[in-house]
Write an enzyme that holds these catalytic residues in place. Structure first.
Site, PDB file in Angstrom:
ATOM      1  N   ALA A  15      37.156  14.431  53.767  1.00 23.56           N
ATOM      2  CA  ALA A  15      38.390  13.699  53.460  1.00 23.56           C
ATOM      3  C   ALA A  15      38.328  12.910  52.164  1.00 23.56           C
ATOM      4  CB  ALA A  15      38.729  12.744  54.611  1.00 23.56           C
ATOM      5  N   HIS A  75      35.826  58.380  26.016  1.00 23.70           N
ATOM      6  CA  HIS A  75      36.013  57.489  24.872  1.00 23.70           C
ATOM      7  C   HIS A  75      37.467  57.064  24.728  1.00 23.70           C
ATOM      8  CE1 HIS A  75      32.718  60.276  23.639  1.00 23.70           C
ATOM      9  NE2 HIS A  75      33.628  61.210  23.793  1.00 23.70           N
TER      10      HIS A  75
END
Length: 459
Positions: free
Chosen positions: A11, A363
């Site tokens: 918390a 490529h």
């Protein structure tokens, strides 16, 4: 074995983090701190797990889901007050309750199990996880009586000179008899420098009532590191990274340079895989055996088959088969499925595509929103033109297709099985099976043009 419960304290506002992100949600090796804690305590055979949340409660609840129940600490009034918020879930239960902070991501199930066993064997009402350190500044001190039992815990800010000299410190992790814990919380006072209700005061309350208070001193102080700022966060990251890397190496993974290799807590890597420097494995990635990854490669939330090589490339949210070769400098984007024995070469980008077995894009290609069959060759500069400025369209390439260099496939379009596309073509219509498609202007040679041009310039 008695019932086991756990309370995770999550918390705190985390103001020292100076962040919009809730403190316990800051990641360590790719996983939120509180998730690390939950994953470890979940191995302890718990009947109930309660996470106490405050600032940013909804975000923590979303992260943890239904693995935990939640209690809200609307106003941060100290650790005892935080635990008391879980009373509605746990106060009437019989058993042992572990209390741990959500900002201690390095704690292990083994250490917590040892703490619980010490608690049981000592017949204690409370047991503290302690550590011995040479520089205890900032930590609560463990004060023992002449018999060596825990007398009380004194916070650093409230300690006198004698107590400040003590080097056994409180790590902030405890286990309690559950009913004794909640009965004692109402007796805790906030009469201290901070004006807060300290959980360690429960130790002194139980001791004064004649109960046994035990301690388990861990040899692994680094597990107890609490993360309150970015400096501690970086320390936790380093420790967790080293732990993960060591675990993988022990399991048969070769890491060439562990100091320069980053693996997420949830990643799984097969034996005889080699990770080169600069490799980053993120999320729920699974990598098979006998792979070679890197250098300088990022893989996130992906599945990589056996004997695959990925060099200087990025793979996100995708699945790669066995014996795939990727890179260098390739980018496989989300929702791609790459088959077996595929070649994805340098400067190739694949996005949301199924790429069939033994196919190649070696490529300078972009393949997006496509279905590529088996045994396909995509020549250098092959592009699927998938976007018209508003919508994305699909390209379908059949089995055994050959796409010549510098070709554009303008989607939606289909190139059927066995077809050839001539180099330099821009394909806008479907190509039938085994056809040759030529979609480029016919070459025109103008004889003696250069001489004529030069003579004209001279005149």
């Amino acid at each position: 074995m008695s019932n086991r419960f756990a309370v995770i304290l999550a918390a705190g506002k985390g103001t020292r983090m100076k962040s919009k992100l809730y403190k316990v949600l800051h990641p360590v090796c790719g996983k939120p701190m509180v998730q690390h804690v939950v994953d470890q305590v979940s191995q302890l055979g718990l009947q109930k797990l309660v996470t106490v949340v405050g600032h940013g409660a909804e975000m923590v609840q979303e992260q943890l889901g239904n693995v935990s129940e939640f209690a809200l600490q609307a106003e941060q009034l100290g650790t005892a007050h935080a635990v008391d918020q879980a009373a509605g879930v746990l106060a009437n239960e019989e058993g042992t309750t572990l209390v741990i902070c959500g900002d201690t991501p390095l704690i292990t199930a083994e250490t917590m199990e040892a703490l619980l066993q010490q608690h049981k064997e000592a017949g204690a009402m409370a047991t503290v996880l302690t550590a011995y350190i040479e520089e205890p500044a900032g930590y609560g001190r463990i004060v023992r009586n002449e018999n060596g039992h825990v007398e009380k815990i004194v916070e650093h800010k409230d300690a006198n000179e004698k107590e400040l000299a003590i080097k056994e410190i409180n790590t902030g992790t405890y286990c309690f008899d559950n009913k004794a814990l909640f009965a004692s919380l109402s007796k805790v006072s906030n009469d201290n420098v901070q004006g807060e209700y300290y959980l360690p005061d429960v130790i002194e309350i139980l001791k004064n009532e004649g109960h046994i208070v035990s301690a388990y001193q861990t040899e692994h102080f680094d597990e107890t590191l609490g993360v309150n700022d970015r400096v501690a966060l970086s320390q936790a990251e380093i420790i967790m990274k080293n732990r993960i890397n060591r675990k993988n190496m022990v399991n048969g993974v070769t890491i060439i340079d562990p100091s320069n290799t980053y693996i997420s807590a949830d990643a799984i890597i097969g034996s005889d895989t080699v990770l080169h420097p600069g490799t980053i494995i993120e999320g729920n990635t699974v990598i098979g055996s006998d792979c070679e990854i890197g250098p300088h490669t990022v893989i996130r939330d992906s599945e990589i088959g056996d004997r695959t090589i990925i060099r200087q490339s990025t793979v996100h949210d995708s699945k790669l088969g066995t014996e795939v070769s990727v890179g260098p400098f390739a980018h496989i984007r989300p929702d791609s499925v790459i088959g077996d024995e595929v070649r994805v070469g340098n400067f190739v980008e694949i996005k949301k595509t199924v790429f069939g077995n033994r196919s190649k894009a070696s490529h300078l290609s972009y393949i997006g929103d496509a279905q590529v069959g088996e045994d396909v060759n995509l020549g250098c500069g092959s592009i699927t033109v998938n976007y018209d400025g508003k919508n994305k369209f699909k390209t379908v390439i059949g089995n055994g297709v050959f796409i010549g260099c510098n070709s554009n496939l303008v989607a939606p379009v289909t190139v059927e099985d066995g077809a050839y596309v001539a180099a330099g073509s821009t394909i806008t219509e479907n190509v039938p099976s085994k056809a040759l498609s030529v979609a480029r202007a016919r070459q025109v040679n103008k004889e003696d043009y250069v001489d004529q041009l030069l003579n004209k310039k001279k005149s």
